[in-house]
Design an enzyme around this catalytic site. Structure first.
Site, short mmCIF file in Angstrom:
data_model
loop_
_atom_site.label_atom_id
_atom_site.label_comp_id
_atom_site.label_asym_id
_atom_site.label_seq_id
_atom_site.Cartn_x
_atom_site.Cartn_y
_atom_site.Cartn_z
N HIS A 73 0.71 -1.11 -0.07
CA HIS A 73 0.02 0.17 -0.05
C HIS A 73 1.08 1.18 0.04
O HIS A 73 1.63 1.83 0.94
CB HIS A 73 -0.77 -0.23 1.30
CG HIS A 73 -2.15 0.84 1.20
ND1 HIS A 73 -3.17 0.70 0.17
CD2 HIS A 73 -2.47 1.94 1.77
CE1 HIS A 73 -4.13 1.59 0.43
NE2 HIS A 73 -3.68 2.40 1.48
N LYS B 36 -10.30 6.35 -3.92
CA LYS B 36 -9.07 7.37 -3.58
C LYS B 36 -7.76 6.85 -4.15
O LYS B 36 -7.59 5.77 -3.95
CB LYS B 36 -9.19 7.47 -2.13
CG LYS B 36 -8.00 8.03 -1.48
CD LYS B 36 -8.56 8.73 0.04
CE LYS B 36 -7.41 8.54 0.65
NZ LYS B 36 -7.73 9.05 1.99
N LYS C 138 -3.74 7.42 -4.23
CA LYS C 138 -2.64 8.26 -3.36
C LYS C 138 -1.68 8.69 -4.51
O LYS C 138 -1.21 7.83 -5.20
CB LYS C 138 -2.04 6.77 -2.65
CG LYS C 138 -2.97 6.49 -1.38
CD LYS C 138 -3.23 7.53 -0.42
CE LYS C 138 -3.75 7.14 0.72
NZ LYS C 138 -3.83 8.43 1.82
N ASP D 210 -5.61 11.60 -2.94
CA ASP D 210 -4.77 12.35 -1.52
C ASP D 210 -3.49 12.30 -1.58
O ASP D 210 -2.70 11.35 -2.05
CB ASP D 210 -5.08 11.11 -0.33
CG ASP D 210 -4.69 11.64 0.90
OD1 ASP D 210 -4.26 12.53 0.80
OD2 ASP D 210 -4.91 10.81 1.78
N GLU E 290 -7.50 15.82 -1.50
CA GLU E 290 -7.22 15.49 -0.22
C GLU E 290 -5.80 16.12 0.34
O GLU E 290 -4.84 15.55 -0.28
CB GLU E 290 -7.35 14.05 0.35
CG GLU E 290 -7.42 14.02 1.60
CD GLU E 290 -7.76 12.44 2.21
OE1 GLU E 290 -8.34 11.78 1.32
OE2 GLU E 290 -7.15 12.20 3.14
N ASP F 228 -7.07 16.84 5.90
CA ASP F 228 -6.86 15.58 6.39
C ASP F 228 -5.82 15.75 7.68
O ASP F 228 -6.26 16.01 8.83
CB ASP F 228 -6.51 14.61 5.52
CG ASP F 228 -6.26 13.22 6.15
OD1 ASP F 228 -7.04 13.03 7.56
OD2 ASP F 228 -5.93 12.27 5.54
N LYS G 238 -10.74 11.27 11.65
CA LYS G 238 -10.23 10.33 12.00
C LYS G 238 -10.24 10.09 13.63
O LYS G 238 -9.67 11.25 14.22
CB LYS G 238 -8.93 10.17 11.62
CG LYS G 238 -8.75 10.13 10.18
CD LYS G 238 -7.38 9.89 9.42
CE LYS G 238 -7.50 9.75 8.00
NZ LYS G 238 -6.11 10.26 7.52
N GLU H 23 -14.12 6.18 4.27
CA GLU H 23 -13.40 5.24 3.79
C GLU H 23 -12.85 4.16 4.70
O GLU H 23 -11.47 3.90 4.96
CB GLU H 23 -11.90 5.91 3.17
CG GLU H 23 -11.33 6.96 4.17
CD GLU H 23 -10.13 7.45 3.97
OE1 GLU H 23 -9.60 7.66 2.62
OE2 GLU H 23 -9.38 8.04 4.87
C1 MUC Z 1 -5.02 9.03 4.72
O1 MUC Z 1 -4.30 10.11 4.82
O2 MUC Z 1 -5.93 9.46 4.46
C2 MUC Z 1 -6.51 6.74 4.37
C3 MUC Z 1 -6.60 5.74 3.11
C4 MUC Z 1 -5.18 5.23 3.30
O3 MUC Z 1 -4.96 4.54 2.10
O4 MUC Z 1 -4.44 6.11 3.93
C5 MUC Z 1 -5.11 6.67 4.78
C6 MUC Z 1 -4.80 7.95 5.41
MG MG Z 2 -5.32 11.60 4.04
#
Ligand code: MUC
Ligand code: MG
Length: 386
Positions: free
Chosen positions: A18, A163, A165, A193, A219, A244, A268, A322
């Site tokens: 991941h 989402k 990354k 994000d 994000e 975030d 969170k 999420e």
């Molecule tokens: C984040 O920064 O949002 C949430 C989903 C993911 O893959 O990482 C987290 C952290």
């Molecule tokens: Mg995030």
């Protein structure tokens, strides 16, 4: 009366690598907190971080050490009569350590709910929804793999919000990756994000291109230290900008909300410092006209159930959640996994968190991580199991 507080580090491998801008995860370490009372109740809490110390200022080891060294002696000595009193005590005597506080509060609320025969959601404000939609994060690092993973998820009716990354590659490469996925999944909501990886100038370029390509939500594009920059981006672009990492505790969320620094808050429970703090942030955002998104610290099933209880109380949850953390792990530590179906998660209805922890599984993984602790059932303070 609290009889014992045990903490365990429980590492569980992820189903694939991941990849975030700040780290690559191959396992997630759950910090589990198990609290027992003299009258025979037990409660579970959980804290997680992302990539040790790469994401936030607490690590699984710091959480465990600080609970064992500071939280537990204080709680055992003072014996607060309720969760609210326990959290007040912790806030008076312990600075920071929001993740650790969240794990303790979760376990205490689990007990309080079991004692009152009420789900945690009813103790923290009352649920207004029983089901929440759950996004999936595509983070394999490869566009084709991400597209086939997403298509499978849609086909199996698991997720239809994705989402992505980004932030670890050159901006134009990341944008090409996102737009290829958007094109392959025209009916899905696609969000990105950046995990703070861009400078404000990078963000102006990147967000402009992503907005033109139809991306739905951006994000934390820039550093959490650049609050004014986040506000400038929010004002410059039509696409929704989500805060975030910058959303910490209720106090700082209040400043962000009052200054309208973002269109959406990702909340969170760990970052907030607990369930009630996360509820407070949600209520403040709502009052300030800021949309809400149920975030994850990639918690396992205990933290995810706790988060679901919180998000079930939000007056509105227009950007969904999420809460996919347990699905990223190769194994579960619950006797009965959380109920993920038709693109969402059902908020547990049983007393407390409404889950049953499989202690054998917990110990299996805790021991694989090299943690030597007495088994709960062998611990001197553990009442005979029925
Ligand atoms: C984040 O920064 O949002 C949430 C989903 C993911 O893959 O990482 C987290 C952290
Ligand atoms: Mg995030």
């Amino acid at each position: 009366m609290i009889r014992s507080i045990n903490t365990l580090l429980v590492p569980i491998p992820t189903i694939r690598e991941h990849k975030l801008a700040c780290t690559v995860m191959r396992e997630q370490v759950l910090v589990l907190v198990h609290i027992q009372t003299e009258d025979g109740y037990e409660g579970w809490g959980e804290a997680t971080t992302i990539g040790g110390l790469s994401y936030a200022e607490e690590s699984p080891h710091s959480i465990k050490t600080n609970i064992d060294t500071y939280f537990t002696p204080l709680l055992l000595k003072e014996q607060p009569a309720s969760t609210a009193k326990a959290m007040q005590l912790l806030s008076l005597h312990i600075n920071g350590n929001r993740f650790a506080k969240c794990a303790i509060e979760t376990a205490l609320l689990d007990i309080e709910g079991k004692r009152l025969n009420l789900p945690v959601s009813e103790l923290i404000g009352g649920r207004v929804r029983d089901r929440i939609e759950v996004a999936w994060t595509l983070a394999s690092g490869d566009t084709a793999t991400d597209i086939s993973e997403a298509k499978q998820m849609v086909e199996q009716k698991k997720h239809r919000i994705f989402k992505l990354k980004i932030g670890s590659n050159p901006i134009l490469d990341d944008v090409a990756h996102v737009l290829a996925i958007k094109k392959a999944l025209p009916d899905c909501r696609i969000t990105v994000d950046v995990n703070q990886a861009w400078t404000e100038l990078d963000a102006m370029q990147g967000i402009g291109l992503l907005q033109a390509g139809g991306v739905d939500l951006i994000e934390q594009p820039i550093s959490m230290r650049n609050q004014a920059g986040l506000k400038r981006l929010k004002e410059r672009f039509d696409v929704a900008i989500m805060a975030d990492e910058i959303v910490h505790d209720p106090q700082n969320a209040f400043q962000l909300a009052a200054n309208h620094c973002a269109d959406v808050f990702a909340v969170k429970i760990n970052q907030a410092g607990g369930l009630k703090a996360a509820c407070l942030i949600g209520q403040m955002a709502h009052l300030a006209g800021i949309e809400l998104y149920g975030g994850t610290m990639l918690e396992g099933p205990i933290g995810t159930a706790a988060s679901a209880h919180v998000f079930s109380t939000y007056p509105s949850l227009n950007f969904d959640t999420e809460l996919f953390g347990p699905l990223l792990l190769t194994d579960d530590v619950l006797a009965q996994p959380l109920d993920y179906q038709t693109f969402g998660l059902t908020v547990p209805t049983g007393a407390g968190l409404g889950i049953e922890v499989d202690k054998d599984k917990v110990y299996h993984y805790a021991e694989q991580g090299g943690v030597i602790l007495p088994k709960l059932s062998e611990s001197k303070k553990y009442p005979a199991e029925t």
